[in-house]
Write an enzyme that holds these catalytic residues in place. Structure first.
Site, short mmCIF file in Angstrom:
data_model
loop_
_atom_site.label_atom_id
_atom_site.label_comp_id
_atom_site.label_asym_id
_atom_site.label_seq_id
_atom_site.Cartn_x
_atom_site.Cartn_y
_atom_site.Cartn_z
CE LYS A 118 -3.93 2.22 2.05
NZ LYS A 118 -3.38 3.56 2.14
CB CYS A 404 -23.14 26.72 25.21
SG CYS A 404 -22.10 27.00 23.86
S1 IVH Z 1 -6.41 -0.36 -4.99
C1 IVH Z 1 -10.98 1.31 -4.19
N1 IVH Z 1 -3.84 -0.57 -4.58
O1 IVH Z 1 -4.81 3.29 -1.37
C2 IVH Z 1 -9.41 1.59 -4.32
N2 IVH Z 1 -4.89 1.16 -3.81
O2 IVH Z 1 -8.02 3.79 0.42
C3 IVH Z 1 -8.79 0.68 -4.84
N3 IVH Z 1 -3.29 2.81 -2.44
O3 IVH Z 1 -7.26 5.51 -2.66
C4 IVH Z 1 -7.36 1.14 -4.91
N4 IVH Z 1 -1.42 1.51 -2.91
O4 IVH Z 1 -4.94 5.76 -3.36
C5 IVH Z 1 -4.82 -0.10 -4.49
N5 IVH Z 1 -1.68 -1.29 -4.08
C6 IVH Z 1 -2.55 -0.35 -4.01
C7 IVH Z 1 -2.49 0.73 -3.41
C8 IVH Z 1 -3.56 1.74 -3.22
C9 IVH Z 1 -2.02 2.68 -2.26
C10 IVH Z 1 -4.23 3.70 -1.94
C11 IVH Z 1 -5.05 4.51 -3.13
C12 IVH Z 1 -6.30 4.33 -2.62
C13 IVH Z 1 -5.97 4.06 -1.15
C14 IVH Z 1 -6.93 3.31 -0.01
#
Ligand code: IVH
Length: 664
Positions: A118, A404
């Site tokens: 991530k 308040c």
């Molecule tokens: S898939 C529905 N894969 O993490 C979103 N996201 O909230 C599907 N991100 O907004 C995203 N690495 O900006 C995906 N390998 C990865 C990722 C990734 C970072 C971020 C992305 C997304 C957030 C998750």
């Protein structure tokens, strides 16, 4: 003065003014005061009037503002860019795997997952047309983002051309700043006396949202791709391999087939974290089979097929110096701990919101205590516990306020209900009212709202629309230029979609998402105001608490009076449907309300609901006059007998429903 001399000075002044226009409008970083700027323009006008033959058509003295707008163009996403649900431990992951398999009706061991890092950056969407990079956009609110094409093309590892058979193809991924680049950027900024970025993610964000692409180009951003919209792929791992062969950088990934492999993969990524030149804040697990992904669909703002398994939070300790109570925009009183300043990854933390009174009781926090703060990702650190052994003599437990702290009126369930004359509440509400998700008025920041309130010019949000009658440029902090910019922005804000109008009302619990749901369901303000509690409760996505907040809001005379007055200033635009599921196909069920009852045998209830939503239907949990279809499973219960008494409801069995689905 000679003409030649005047000519030279006009040239110099024109260049100077253009430079300041650019700094003010495009870079939001003026280096002279409004007053000095006005003097430059005045001098230029004087010279042009004295020597009319030198008055050029393109002189900046004829412009009201710069030719280029100081904001990005908007781009609607073809399919929404949503966010992932989070998991924090093995149990959360077990329940994710369990939910996925229950939804699909398979065994937990039948599902394989693609494990990815991530990346802690900003998601971006890049559209290629006939293989050439065409448009790139930020995530924005998930439905509409900002056009950052000219900045994206400066990122070296994003190919400008790709080989693809599809005419239009969308790639999604994460823009980030390598840690080494982040550190050298901060060093350089420090040397130049500029403020440092707190995190690599903030630096990436600041660098991507630049109106001058040469600034972005100088920042050494990078990109990891993780998605392509192409139905011909069967597995997420195929997508990632294919993205690599197209020339994109793809972060490490692997497949896992059960919870043990998931845990091993997660631990491996956690270990690798410190040796990477980019920040990762967890692992993402995605159902690898894209056919399953499609069936799983979305729930709220997150896909059911993927989850972010976050790394543990960072922890810090500090002292509670005081506990204050602040009044929010809806009158809710929030305790705030004032802390001994603590440096958390470069950000000095001075306060921490305690959310509510129960939190104080639960944690038993007292002034003088040493507390443990936790931070995950970009989120502001939260107090999670009192460090008992470090605490010597403790102060007495905190007395909770009965009145308040701003207006002194008695609190009702920890809420100040003096909406019309509580100073802090009004100011907070006005700050919210002008913010981006609401009227989006530029040039009216927190401080300006406070100053204009203090000056007696703004007493409530309606006054904002009468600001044009005041000499705002003479108020402290404003100049001719900023006053003009503000009035322009107010004028522009008067046209807004219904969802934003509803968000702006500041109804407790109603944010952008619920407001969009309400806007789509009711279509205009009058219908929303008239909505019965039953009508509100049966909307999918609006729970009973939100329903009663909305209902009660419109039963209060001063609220309805406010809404009516507000409507005399604004024009509600046709709702932009980008917020709807992008997969909506008009058909037999579009716009229809469907209720499910009883146990379904061939597919899960969740999947059936998702099918209905994908077809543009509204799924409701109770039978009413608005119900069009009731889908009946085994042991249906009272909904069936109720439906039989209401005219116009078509009752169908699970098999009939599946037959309808097969036709599509
Ligand atoms: S898939 C529905 N894969 O993490 C979103 N996201 O909230 C599907 N991100 O907004 C995203 N690495 O900006 C995906 N390998 C990865 C990722 C990734 C970072 C971020 C992305 C997304 C957030 C998750």
């Amino acid at each position: 003065m000679q003409k030649e001399e005047a000519k030279l000075e006009i040239q110099k002044l024109s260049e100077e003014i253009k430079k300041h226009d650019d700094l003010y409008y495009n870079k939001s970083a003026p280096i002279i005061s409004d007053h000095e700027y006005d003097l430059l323009r005045k001098r230029l006008r004087f010279l042009e009037e004295t020597f009319p033959e030198l008055d050029a058509v393109d002189s900046p003295s004829h412009n009201v503002g710069p030719a280029k707008l100081a904001s990005f163009l908007k781009v609607s996403h073809k399919t929404p860019m949503l966010s992932l649900d989070n998991a924090f431990n093995k149990n959360d992951m077990l329940s994710f795997v369990d939910k996925v398999s229950k939804f699909l009706g398979t065994s937990t061991t039948d599902i394989a997952f693609c494990a990815e890092q991530k990346i802690d950056g900003l998601s971006a969407s890049i559209i290629y047309k006939n293989g050439r990079l065409n448009v790139a956009a930020t995530r924005g609110n998930g439905y509409v983002g900002e056009d950052i094409t000219s900045n994206i093309v400066t990122i070296k590892n994003i190919p400008s051309e790709i080989t693809t058979k599809k005419e239009i193809v969308e790639i999604r991924g994460e823009v980030y700043m390598p840690i080494s680049s982040f550190e050298s950027l901060n060093k350089a900024r420090n040397n130049d006396g500029k403020s440092e970025f707190a995190t690599a993610r903030n630096a990436a964000s600041g660098s991507l949202r630049q109106l001058d692409p040469s600034v972005t180009a100088s920042r050494n951003l990078s990109f990891f791709a993780y998605y392509i919209d192409d139905d011909s792929y069967i597995y997420q791992t195929d997508i990632l391999e294919s993205l690599r062969s197209m020339g994109f950088s793809v972060a490490d990934f692997e497949t896992c087939s059960n919870i043990n492999e998931i845990m091993v993969s997660y631990e491996k990524m956690k270990q690798a974290r410190s040796s990477l030149d980019y920040e990762i804040d967890g692992a993402v697990f995605k159902v690898n089979d894209l056919r399953y992904q499609k069936r799983l669909g979305y729930s709220g703002r997150s896909p059911r097929h993927s989850i972010a398994f976050k790394f543990p939070d960072e922890e810090f300790r500090t002292l509670v110096l005081d506990i204050e109570f602040s009044v929010g925009r809806t009158g809710v009183i929030t305790p705030v701990a004032i802390l001994e300043p603590v440096n958390i990854s470069g950000v000095i933390v001075l306060r921490s919101s305690l959310h509510n009174f129960d939190e104080i009781k639960r944690l038993d926090i007292r002034v003088g205590d040493t507390v443990l703060l936790k931070r995950s990702g970009d989120v502001i650190p939260k107090i999670v516990a009192v460090v008992k052994e470090k605490t010597a003599k403790r102060a007495a437990p905190l007395e909770l306020p009965r009145v308040c702290p701003s207006c002194g009126s008695p609190l009702h369930k920890n809420r100040c209900i003096n909406r019309s004359s509580c100073r802090d509440q009004i100011v907070q509400y006005m700050i919210y009212f002008v913010s981006r998700p609401c009227f989006n008025i530029e040039g009216l920041g927190k401080q300006q709202v406070k100053d204009l309130y203090k000056a007696g010019i703004l007493n409530n949000p309606i006054d904002i629309f009468n600001l044009k009658d005041f000499p705002i440029h003479s108020v402290k902090g404003f100049g001719v230029l900023s006053a003009r910019k503000l009035l322009d922005s107010i004028e522009k804000s008067k046209r807004l979609p219904l969802s934003k109008f509803i968000t702006s009302l500041g109804i407790e619990q109603i944010g952008e998402i619920s407001a969009s749901v309400l806007a789509m369901r009711f279509g205009d303000v009058e219908n929303l105001m008239k909505a019965s509690i039953e009508e509100l409760q049966e909307i999918d996505g609006i729970g009973t608490t939100i329903a009663s907040e909305v209902y009660n809001f419109f039963r209060n005379a001063s609220n309805t009076e406010f809404v009516k007055r507000l409507l005399t200033y604004v024009t509600i635009e046709q709702e932009n449907n980008v917020g709807q599921s992008a997969e909506v196909q008009p058909g037999k069920f579009s716009g229809k309300t469907i209720v499910f009852t009883g146990k379904l045998n061939k597919i899960t209830r969740k999947e059936a609901k998702q099918q209905a939503v994908n077809l543009g239907a509204r799924v409701s949990s109770s039978i009413s006059e608005n119900t069009d279809y009731l889908v009946v499973g085994e042991k249906p219960g009272s909904k069936l007998s109720k439906a039989e008494q209401v005219d116009g409801i078509t009752i169908i069995t699970e098999d009939e429903w599946l037959e309808e689905m097969a036709k599509i």
